[in-house]
Design an enzyme around this catalytic site. Structure first.
Site, short mmCIF file in Angstrom:
data_model
loop_
_atom_site.label_atom_id
_atom_site.label_comp_id
_atom_site.label_asym_id
_atom_site.label_seq_id
_atom_site.Cartn_x
_atom_site.Cartn_y
_atom_site.Cartn_z
N LYS A 142 0.87 -1.26 0.02
CA LYS A 142 -0.02 0.14 0.02
C LYS A 142 0.86 1.53 0.12
CE LYS A 142 -1.76 1.47 3.95
NZ LYS A 142 -1.27 2.90 4.24
N ASN A 143 1.86 1.33 0.74
CA ASN A 143 2.44 2.53 1.03
C ASN A 143 3.59 2.93 -0.09
OD1 ASN A 143 0.99 3.03 3.16
ND2 ASN A 143 2.56 2.58 4.72
N CYS A 153 -4.86 12.76 13.39
CA CYS A 153 -5.44 11.34 13.21
C CYS A 153 -5.35 10.47 14.23
CB CYS A 153 -5.11 10.51 11.94
SG CYS A 153 -3.55 9.49 11.99
N ARG A 174 0.57 14.46 13.46
CA ARG A 174 1.03 14.22 11.99
C ARG A 174 1.00 15.63 11.13
NH1 ARG A 174 -1.42 8.46 9.75
NH2 ARG A 174 0.53 8.82 8.54
N ASP A 178 4.51 0.49 11.91
CA ASP A 178 3.35 -0.07 11.62
C ASP A 178 3.00 -1.57 12.00
OD1 ASP A 178 2.78 2.14 10.28
OD2 ASP A 178 3.65 1.51 8.34
N ARG A 183 -8.69 -0.49 4.66
CA ARG A 183 -7.97 0.58 3.84
C ARG A 183 -6.60 -0.07 3.59
NH1 ARG A 183 -7.43 5.75 6.99
NH2 ARG A 183 -6.02 6.15 5.18
N1 EPU Z 1 6.28 14.64 10.93
C1 EPU Z 1 6.37 16.07 11.10
N2 EPU Z 1 6.42 16.91 10.20
C2 EPU Z 1 6.36 16.50 8.83
C3 EPU Z 1 6.16 15.26 8.50
C4 EPU Z 1 6.23 14.30 9.59
O1 EPU Z 1 6.52 16.38 12.43
O2 EPU Z 1 6.07 17.34 7.98
C5 EPU Z 1 6.44 13.56 11.92
C6 EPU Z 1 5.16 12.82 12.16
O3 EPU Z 1 4.21 13.59 12.97
C7 EPU Z 1 5.61 11.54 12.79
C8 EPU Z 1 7.04 11.44 12.06
O4 EPU Z 1 7.47 12.71 11.49
O5 EPU Z 1 5.62 11.76 14.04
C9 EPU Z 1 7.18 10.42 11.00
O6 EPU Z 1 6.09 10.60 9.90
P1 EPU Z 1 6.11 10.24 8.67
O7 EPU Z 1 6.17 11.71 7.71
O8 EPU Z 1 7.24 9.39 8.38
O9 EPU Z 1 4.72 9.30 8.32
P2 EPU Z 1 3.99 9.59 7.18
O10 EPU Z 1 5.06 9.78 5.68
O11 EPU Z 1 2.81 10.32 7.42
C10 EPU Z 1 4.26 6.86 6.74
C11 EPU Z 1 3.19 5.90 6.32
C12 EPU Z 1 2.58 5.34 7.66
C13 EPU Z 1 3.77 4.89 8.83
C14 EPU Z 1 4.90 6.24 8.82
C15 EPU Z 1 6.18 5.81 9.51
C16 EPU Z 1 2.47 6.35 4.23
C17 EPU Z 1 1.16 6.55 3.07
N3 EPU Z 1 2.31 6.07 5.52
O12 EPU Z 1 3.28 7.91 6.94
O13 EPU Z 1 1.77 4.17 7.71
O14 EPU Z 1 3.39 4.80 9.75
O15 EPU Z 1 5.13 6.45 7.42
O16 EPU Z 1 6.72 4.75 8.91
O17 EPU Z 1 3.54 5.81 3.66
C18 EPU Z 1 0.10 2.86 7.90
O18 EPU Z 1 0.40 2.13 6.84
O19 EPU Z 1 -0.68 2.51 8.73
C19 EPU Z 1 0.55 3.84 8.13
C20 EPU Z 1 0.30 4.97 9.15
#
Ligand code: EPU
Length: 420
Positions: A22-23, A117, A122, A307, A399
C-alpha cells in the site's frame, strides 16, 4: 458499518500470498502526475486507500483505466484541476502525495491540509518547508495548502529535521522535474521510498542514494511513461507472521521479500519462532509452543517499524514473560491497548512505552478498531482469544489489508464478516 466475528483458539496453518505494498502503491500512483504519457502500475493491492487515490486522480480529470488483472493505466494528459479536495484528504492523509508532483509538473497545487488522526497530530510542515526551499510560494488558507511556482522549482539542499516517509517522497518527486540538483539529507530509507525512486527512474528520473539517508536528484526536462510493478507489502507480511506465531501455528507467506523484514524476523525469532526464508517466501513454525515476550523500540527503517508495533503488543499479550514496547515515531499509537485489556490482557501504558505481562489466554469481547494497524492487532487478539470477538469499525482494516478474512480463512481461522 461492517464488523468481523472471530471464534478464537485455532492454530493457524497454511500458505498465503502477499499483496503489493500500500505505502509504495500510493506514492507511485501520485507520481503518474509527473508525466503526460500513460503509466501502467501493476501488482496494486485491492484496498480502499488505493481506490481513494484513483478517485482523487479521477476528480482532477485524469483517467485511470483498470484492466482485467487489476493493473491500472494512468493517463494524466487529460488533467483539468490541480486540487485535492477535503472530502478525499480527510479519508486518506496520503493524498498529500499529489502536492509535489502537481507543483513540479503544472506549477500549481491546492491540497486540503490533512488534520490529526487517531495515531498522532501528524503535521506536514516539513513537506511545505522543503518545497518552499525549492522556490514554491505556499500559503495555508481556508484549510488548504495553496502552492504555486513561477517557471520551475529549483534544486535545493534540504535537510529534513525528522525522518519523514511521505515528506521524502513528496520532495523526491518534485525534484525530478526541478532545475538542477536536489540533495535530501536525513531522508527516509524505507523500502517504499526506494520502490518509488525505482519507478521514477523507470520514468526517466535521475536519482541516486535511495535507500540511504542522502538522496541526490538531478532534475530532468520531462519524464515518460513506463510499466512498473509495486513491491510486496512488508507490513502485511509481518502481520500474518505474527498472527501465526501468536496462535502457535505454522505459515508460509509467498510473493514477499524477506530482506526488508530483518528487524521483524529477528524479533519473531526471539519470540521462539523457527523461521526459514527463500528468495520470495518466509516460513514460520512455532512447533505448537507458546511465544516468549519480546521488548522492542520503534524507529524509522531499518529499525523496527511503527506499523508493526500494535501487532507485537498482541503477541506479547499472550506470550510467556514481560516485554516492553516503546513507540518513538507517533505520539498516540496505543489505542489498541485499552481494547486488549478489555479482553483480559495485562498491559500498562507509561508515557511512550507499554509494559506487557503475558497472560495464558485472552477472552473474546466486542472491541473497536481505531486505526489500520490497531485493527490488525485486535484481530490477532481475537484469534488467540477464547470464545467470540467482534471487531467493530473494520473499515480501517479494509484500507490496508486485502481480503483479510479470506486469507485468514485459508489459514484455518474461524472469521467472518458481518455486513452492516
Ligand atoms: N512529521 C512532522 N512533520 C512533517 C512530517 C512528519 O513532524 O512534515 C512527524 C510525524 O508527525 C511523525 C514522524 O514525523 O511523528 C514520522 O512521520 P512520517 O511523515 O514518516 O509518516 P507518514 O509519511 O505520514 C508513512 C506511512 C505510515 C507509517 C509512517 C512511518 C504512508 C502512506 N504512510 O506515514 O503508514 O506509519 O510513514 O513509517 O506511507 C500505515 O500504513 O498504517 C501508516 C500509518
Amino acid at each position: 458499518m461492517d464488523k468481523l466475528l472471530i471464534s478464537g483458539g485455532v492454530r493457524l496453518d497454511g500458505e498465503i500470498r502477499i499483496a503489493g505494498a500500500k505505502n509504495s502503491a500510493l506514492p507511485i500512483l501520485a507520481a503518474t502526475l509527473l508525466t503526460r504519457d500513460p503509466v501502467q502500475v501493476c501488482n496494486l493491492p485491492h484496498l480502499y486507500d488505493i481506490t481513494t487515490m484513483i478517485e482523487l486522480l479521477g476528480c482532477m480529470g485524469v483517467q485511470p483505466v483498470i484492466d482485467e488483472k487489476l493493473n491500472v493505466e494512468v493517463d494524466s494528459s487529460t488533467i483539468k484541476h490541480f486540487s485535492a479536495p477535503y472530502e478525499l484528504v480527510k479519508t486518506m492523509r496520503a493524498s498529500i502525495l499529489v502536492l509535489g508532483p502537481l507543483l513540479a509538473h503544472y506549477g500549481e497545487a491546492e491540497v486540503a491540509l490533512p488534520g490529526g488522526c487517531a495515531i498522532g497530530s501528524r503535521p506536514v510542515n516539513l513537506h511545505i518547508s522543503a518545497l518552499e526551499a525549492m522556490g514554491a510560494d505556499i500559503k495555508v488558507e481556508d484549510g488548504y495548502i495553496k502552492a504555486s511556482v513561477v517557471n520551475k522549482l529549483k534544486g535545493a539542499h534540504i535537510f529534513m529535521d525528522l525522518v519523514t516517509v511521505t515528506g521524502t517522497e513528496n520532495v523526491m518527486m518534485a525534484a525530478t522535474l526541478a532545475t538542477g540538483e536536489t540533495i535530501i539529507e536525513n531522508a527516509a530509507r524505507e523500502p517504499e521510498v526506494v520502490d518509488l525512486a525505482n519507478c521514477l527512474v523507470a520514468m526517466g528520473a535521475k536519482i541516486k542514494g535511495q535507500g540511504t539517508d542522502t538522496i541526490v536528484i538531478q532534475g530532468v526536462e520531462k519524464l515518460h511513461g513506463c510499466s512498473y510493478s509495486v513491491m510486496p507489502d512488508r507490513i502485511e507480511t509481518g502481520t500474518y507472521l505474527i498472527a501465526a506465531a501468536a496462535t502457535r501455528g505454522h505459515i508460509k507467506v509467498k510473493d514477499t521479500q524477506p530482506n526488508i523484514l530483518e528487524a521483524v524476523l529477528s524479533k519473531l525469532e526471539q519470540a521462539g519462532a523457527d523461521i526459514k526464508v527463500g528468495e520470495n517466501w518466509i516460513e514460520l513454525d512455532m512447533h505448537n509452543e507458546r511465544p516468549k515476550s519480546v521488548s522492542l523500540r520503534t524507529a524509522p527503517y531499518p529499525a523496527f517499524p511503527t506499523d508493526m508495533q500494535a501487532q507485537f503488543t498482541a503477541l506479547n499479550a499472550i506470550a510467556a514473560g514481560t516485554g516492553s514496547i516503546t513507540e518513538t515515531v507517533f505520539e498516540n499509537r496505543f489505542m489498541h491497548v485499552h481494547e486488549m485489556n478489555r479482553m483480559g490482557a495485562s498491559i500498562q501504558v507509561e508515557g511512550n512505552t507499554v509494559i506487557v505481562t503475558g497472560v495464558e489466554s485472552l477472552n473474546g469481547a466486542p472491541v473497536m478498531a481505531t486505526d489500520l494497524r490497531a485493527s490488525a492487532s485486535l484481530i490477532i487478539a481475537g484469534l488467540v482469544g477464547k470464545n467470540e470477538t467482534i471487531v467493530d469499525r473494520i473499515y480501517h482494516i479494509d484500507r490496508g489489508y486485502e481480503c483479510i478474512e479470506e486469507k485468514l480463512q485459508l489459514l484455518g481461522a474461524k472469521i467472518k464478516r458481518l455486513p452492516s
